[in-house]
Design a protein around this motif. Structure first.
Motif, short mmCIF file in Angstrom:
data_model
loop_
_atom_site.label_atom_id
_atom_site.label_comp_id
_atom_site.label_asym_id
_atom_site.label_seq_id
_atom_site.Cartn_x
_atom_site.Cartn_y
_atom_site.Cartn_z
N ILE A 1 10.71 2.04 14.61
CA ILE A 1 11.67 0.98 13.96
C ILE A 1 10.78 -0.28 14.10
O ILE A 1 10.38 -1.21 13.06
N ALA A 2 10.34 -0.45 15.21
CA ALA A 2 9.50 -1.91 15.38
C ALA A 2 8.41 -1.95 14.18
O ALA A 2 8.16 -2.96 13.47
N VAL A 3 7.66 -0.78 14.41
CA VAL A 3 6.53 -0.79 13.36
C VAL A 3 6.66 -0.94 12.01
O VAL A 3 6.12 -1.53 11.02
N THR A 4 8.12 -0.25 11.41
CA THR A 4 8.43 0.05 10.13
C THR A 4 8.70 -1.43 9.75
O THR A 4 8.51 -1.87 8.59
N VAL A 5 9.44 -2.47 10.66
CA VAL A 5 9.86 -3.66 10.08
C VAL A 5 8.55 -4.51 9.95
O VAL A 5 8.50 -5.31 8.99
#
Length: 507
Positions: A229-233
């Motif tokens: 999720i963090a890297v997707t953002v």
């Protein structure tokens, strides 16, 4: 040009069905895809090996052929990017996470379970290094060379749309605008989604493994999901800024971080051993290349199983990555000659990959063989690199650099893939709408999470092998189509030159 094509809606619908299947019935998904993978590797392992061998032979032929002088673009066009930035971008897209993930892990895995001979011996260490060079050498880059060259040639020389189906014009004619073309593009999009999802899953596993290695955080699916999720953002923000900013800056950051990591490990590790093993393994790799290229070991069930688990998996994984990497490399290669392009894409990254494995794999094997840091082979695959770095002076600092590098590689790969998927589903637009890139970013992250949830590394490998099979067939026909186009344009160029020459004589 930015109009979303029907390929977008068909691909999104199919990908959504897969995500729902993985969320609702992860075990059912794992069982069915595992059975299909078993069937493909058992019955068609030879097909993957022969197909990639054809790509290598064709790439080498292009270097020495008269077509090498032809440009990917108009005769007077200059390259868009300088050589260093071009190399940084194609390397970041083409290898990235995989190199960092497997740099120590693969040689250690082959050392513990070699294809032939006794495990954990000096002979096993030599063979481990040779196969690591083989799996990340010219065979991989030949796949990318074929597809990137075809896309760039048709896009920049013939002004065709930058989609996979456009490269089939010499074979299919106007049929590329109908159901045939749509089917080719949907298969390419699907191969891309699963190839990239495999890499995102590997990246999430390794970042999680690294964090848990230096902190009390547990290495489990919850941690991996938060990382995704963090890297997707982060990669959404980068993708939003476009290829000239986000991807370019991140690619250059990758090269700086990768250079820092490799120099620190080389200097603080067993430097002489690394350089010796690089030199001797390079010779052994070149000497054994024909044998390894075609080896299926039908008379040894253990060796055959090893080849299916490693070589066939890799050839399938890189094939599933190829629509994404090929489209991206094509996009940044306008203005180069075919010879310059093939040499740049085939040779330089192969040498860099070999040196990478000599540094990290060599350091790991040296620690095991010398008894300095035994037990590396018992670590989880995603923690092998961190276990190796722990055995060096300033190990914590190098580990932090490694986690940063994996994170930037993760972002660059996902970022490049959202751009390419956007391009493939908007009739080849060089600037796909942000909403399309956003949609693909969410789909990629969702599939990576679903695959990790349904079976971790095994599920990631399965998805790559299954999605690559139909696309490998498409790539073989793409070579045929490209050869036809080169022959047509070569004749046309020759007539033009003869016409110009006769005008000069008459004048």
């Amino acid at each position: 040009m930015n109009k979303v094509s029907s390929v977008f809606w068909i691909s999104i619908a199919l990908a959504a069905i897969f995500v729902i299947w993985g969320v609702v019935a992860p075990e059912h998904l794992a069982t069915n895809s595992g059975e299909l993978q078993g069937f493909l590797t058992d019955k068609f392992g030879w097909f993957y090996l022969l197909t990639i061998a054809i790509f290598v032979i064709f790439s080498i032929y292009l270097i020495v052929s008269p077509y090498g002088k032809m440009k990917l673009g108009q005769p007077d066009e200059k390259p868009e990017y300088n050589k260093i930035t071009w190399f940084a971008m194609l390397f970041s897209a083409g290898m990235g996470i995989g190199l960092v993930f497997w740099g120590s892990a693969e040689p250690l895995a082959h050392f513990a379970t070699p294809p032939t001979g006794d495990p954990e011996t000096k002979a096993a260490a030599k063979e481990a290094m040779r196969y690591a060079f083989f799996h990340w050498g010219i065979h991989v880059w030949a796949i990318y060379t074929v597809i990137a060259l075809a896309i760039a040639y048709f896009k920049f020389r013939r002004q065709a749309p930058g989609v996979i189906s456009a490269t089939f014009q010499p074979l299919l004619g106007d049929k590329i605008n109908g159901a045939f073309g749509k089917t080719i593009d949907v298969i390419a999009v699907f191969a891309t989604i699963f190839g990239v999802a495999t890499s995102l899953g590997l990246g999430a596993q390794q970042i999680s493994g690294g964090i848990s290695f230096i902190s009390p955080v547990e290495n489990n699916f919850t941690t991996q999901f938060i990382i995704i999720i963090a890297v997707t953002v982060l990669f959404m923000i980068s993708a939003w800024s476009g290829i000239g900013k986000g991807i370019k800056y991140l690619s250059n950051a990758n090269i700086v971080l990768a250079g820092t990591l490799i120099i620190l490990t080389l200097v603080l590790g067993p430097t002489v051993f690394i350089m010796n093993i690089f030199s001797s393994t390079l010779g052994s790799y070149i000497q054994n290349l024909p044998m390894m290229t075609f080896q299926m070991a039908p008379l040894s069930s253990e060796q055959n199983e090893w080849i299916q688990g490693w070589t066939v998996f890799y050839w399938a994984w890189f094939t599933s990555w190829s629509p994404f990497v090929g489209t991206f490399i094509a996009r940044v290669s306008k203005g180069r000659t075919i010879r310059e392009f093939v040499l740049g894409v085939l040779i330089l990254p192969s040498l860099f990959s070999a040196f990478w494995f000599a540094v990290f794999g060599g350091t790991s094997l040296n620690q095991e063989l010398s008894g300095q840091n035994t037990g590396l082979t018992d670590l989880a695959t995603e923690q092998a690199l961190f276990g190796t770095l722990e055995g060096l002076p300033m190990g914590m600092l190098i580990t932090i650099v490694a986690i940063l590098l994996i994170s930037t590689f993760f972002i660059t790969s996902a970022d490049s893939a959202t751009f390419v998927l956007g391009m493939q589903t908007t009739n080849g637009s060089l600037n796909p709408p942000n909403v399309v890139k956003l949609s693909w970013g969410i789909i990629q992250a969702s599939i990576a999470a679903v695959l990790l949830r349904s079976g971790g590394l095994g599920a990631l490998q399965t998805s790559a092998i299954v999605s690559a099979f139909p696309f490998a067939i498409i790539l073989l026909f793409m070579i045929w189509s490209l050869v036809k186009a080169l022959q047509e344009d070569g004749k046309h160029l020759k007539k033009q030159q003869e016409g110009t020459s006769s005008q000069h004589h008459s004048a």
